[in-house]
Design a protein around this motif. Structure first.
Motif, PDB file in Angstrom:
ATOM      1  N   GLU A 169       0.832  -1.197   0.000  1.00  0.00           N
ATOM      2  CA  GLU A 169       0.000   0.000   0.000  1.00  0.00           C
ATOM      3  C   GLU A 169       0.873   1.256   0.000  1.00  0.00           C
ATOM      4  N   PRO A 170       0.644   2.179  -0.945  1.00  0.00           N
ATOM      5  CA  PRO A 170       1.450   3.406  -0.973  1.00  0.00           C
ATOM      6  C   PRO A 170       1.402   4.128   0.371  1.00  0.00           C
ATOM      7  N   GLY A 171       2.565   4.493   0.883  1.00  0.00           N
ATOM      8  CA  GLY A 171       2.640   5.209   2.158  1.00  0.00           C
ATOM      9  C   GLY A 171       2.829   4.314   3.361  1.00  0.00           C
ATOM     10  N   SER A 172       2.842   3.001   3.149  1.00  0.00           N
ATOM     11  CA  SER A 172       2.939   2.079   4.289  1.00  0.00           C
ATOM     12  C   SER A 172       4.372   1.843   4.763  1.00  0.00           C
ATOM     13  N   GLY A 173       5.353   2.261   3.968  1.00  0.00           N
ATOM     14  CA  GLY A 173       6.748   1.916   4.269  1.00  0.00           C
ATOM     15  C   GLY A 173       7.237   2.392   5.628  1.00  0.00           C
ATOM     16  N   GLY A 174       6.945   3.641   5.950  1.00  0.00           N
ATOM     17  CA  GLY A 174       7.415   4.200   7.228  1.00  0.00           C
ATOM     18  C   GLY A 174       6.867   3.429   8.412  1.00  0.00           C
ATOM     19  N   ASN A 175       5.567   3.135   8.383  1.00  0.00           N
ATOM     20  CA  ASN A 175       4.967   2.405   9.508  1.00  0.00           C
ATOM     21  C   ASN A 175       5.510   0.981   9.625  1.00  0.00           C
ATOM     22  N   ILE A 176       5.793   0.367   8.498  1.00  0.00           N
ATOM     23  CA  ILE A 176       6.357  -0.989   8.550  1.00  0.00           C
ATOM     24  C   ILE A 176       7.746  -0.958   9.184  1.00  0.00           C
ATOM     25  N   LEU A 177       8.575  -0.017   8.753  1.00  0.00           N
ATOM     26  CA  LEU A 177       9.933   0.066   9.306  1.00  0.00           C
ATOM     27  C   LEU A 177       9.901   0.448  10.784  1.00  0.00           C
ATOM     28  N   ARG A 178       9.043   1.397  11.139  1.00  0.00           N
ATOM     29  CA  ARG A 178       8.947   1.787  12.555  1.00  0.00           C
ATOM     30  C   ARG A 178       8.372   0.644  13.397  1.00  0.00           C
ATOM     31  N   GLY A 179       7.399  -0.067  12.845  1.00  0.00           N
ATOM     32  CA  GLY A 179       6.817  -1.198  13.568  1.00  0.00           C
ATOM     33  C   GLY A 179       7.856  -2.268  13.856  1.00  0.00           C
ATOM     34  N   LYS A 180       8.658  -2.573  12.865  1.00  0.00           N
ATOM     35  CA  LYS A 180       9.732  -3.550  13.061  1.00  0.00           C
ATOM     36  C   LYS A 180      10.771  -3.010  14.038  1.00  0.00           C
ATOM     37  N   GLY A 181      11.063  -1.721  13.935  1.00  0.00           N
ATOM     38  CA  GLY A 181      12.009  -1.092  14.863  1.00  0.00           C
ATOM     39  C   GLY A 181      11.510  -1.190  16.298  1.00  0.00           C
ATOM     40  N   LEU A 182      10.233  -0.942  16.495  1.00  0.00           N
ATOM     41  CA  LEU A 182       9.643  -1.038  17.836  1.00  0.00           C
ATOM     42  C   LEU A 182       9.734  -2.462  18.374  1.00  0.00           C
ATOM     43  N   TRP A 183       9.539  -3.425  17.477  1.00  0.00           N
ATOM     44  CA  TRP A 183       9.638  -4.829  17.916  1.00  0.00           C
ATOM     45  C   TRP A 183      11.034  -5.103  18.487  1.00  0.00           C
ATOM     46  N   TYR A 184      12.070  -4.679  17.755  1.00  0.00           N
ATOM     47  CA  TYR A 184      13.436  -4.902  18.247  1.00  0.00           C
ATOM     48  C   TYR A 184      13.719  -4.067  19.499  1.00  0.00           C
ATOM     49  N   TYR A 185      13.139  -2.889  19.549  1.00  0.00           N
ATOM     50  CA  TYR A 185      13.332  -2.001  20.701  1.00  0.00           C
ATOM     51  C   TYR A 185      12.852  -2.704  21.976  1.00  0.00           C
TER      52      TYR A 185
END
Ligand SMILES: [Zn+2]
Length: 189
Positions: A169-185
């Motif tokens: 989905e256009p525009g979803s990239g930032g949330n996917i990367l931040r979501g994965k970042g939060l998981w590792y955090y």
């Protein structure tokens, strides 16, 4: 360009924190992370970014001092750390990221870098502080003081990580990367 492990990334970020915070504060901003793709080849690394992420998730630094001023994100370079994934050569649309799209290893490594830097630099992993170039280009943090919008919602001059995978989905990239970042955090590396 020097290859490092995540432990060293943490140490470099720790050293740079006071300087980054001071520079950002002086111009009325908070410290930010900007996420890019290079639009180059997998094996091409660039000095314009503090950290390059290779095809297999390898990490390279172009400097040992993250306070070093780099030209990565138009009018948003001060008090910021830039991370680039070496990929997306000939990417032409959200449905076609070219013959060298972001790899799974690259995306996970990027997320781990987000987690380490956010923790060490005391940055919240949200859409105002950890931004893709696509989001920053269109001032999606609401800060319109620095430049006219030039991202995917306007001129599409830059659209780094507007999607992570072709067809997303256009525009979803930032949330996917931040979501994965939060998981590792929260779960560790
Ligand atoms: Zn970029």
């Amino acid at each position: 360009m020097r290859q490092i492990m995540l432990e060293e990334l943490e140490a470099l970020a720790e050293q740079a924190r006071p300087g980054l915070q001071k520079v950002a504060e002086n111009i009325g901003r908070t410290v930010k992370l900007y996420l890019h793709w290079s639009a180059g080849h997998y094996e091409q690394y660039f000095d314009d970014y503090h950290i390059n992420v290779g095809q297999n998730g390898e990490l390279f630094v172009s400097t040992d001092d993250f306070n070093e001023y780099k030209l990565h994100t138009y009018h948003r370079n001060s008090g910021a750390v830039s991370i680039v994934a070496a990929c997306a050569y000939n990417a032409c649309s959200v449905d076609d990221l070219g013959p060298e799209p972001p790899t799974d290893q690259q995306i996970e490594a990027l997320a781990q870098v987000i987690a380490v830097l956010a923790k060490t630099l005391d940055i919240p992993i949200d859409g105002k502080s950890v931004m893709t170039h696509a989001e920053a280009a269109d001032n999606l943090d609401g800060d319109t003081r620095w430049h006219e919008p030039y991202g995917p919602n306007t001129t599409t001059e830059r659209w780094d990580f507007w999607v992570v995978k072709a067809g997303d989905e256009p525009g979803s990239g930032g949330n996917i990367l931040r979501g994965k970042g939060l998981w590792y955090y929260y779960n560790g590396l």
